[in-house]
Write a protein that holds these residues in place. Sequence first.
Motif: not given
Length: 130
Positions: A48-61
Amino acid sequence: MVAQRTRDTGTELALRSALHAVGLRFRVHQRPLPAVRRVADVVFRRAQVAVYVDGCFWHGCPAHATWPKANADFWKRKLMANQRRDASTDSALADAGWVAVRVWEHEDPREAAGRVEAVVRARLSASAPP
Ligand SMILES: [Zn+2]
């Protein structure tokens, strides 16, 4: 910047192959829960682990976030809404007993894979019968 979420980015593919290399098996591009609308990039159902690879721009890195100068208000609202949505996705998953692991697209995929692996293995051993 046509698509809000790009699939199979270099980071995501490298992360997946690093996870395979350590013997983990998972599904890709699935909803962890029917009620959570956001598709996760990598899903470990049993752990029950979900991994999200977040884009630096879209997700506000924090390291690479940029605020476009043109239409600044529009972008600020949009990017902050993305961050709120990420947070609500994480808490919906937590409510259902899942854990969300977020990986920035700028992260070293091997380090990120190590982080994911640690979470998955800890949860599998916690749920294993004695
Ligand atoms: Zn970044």
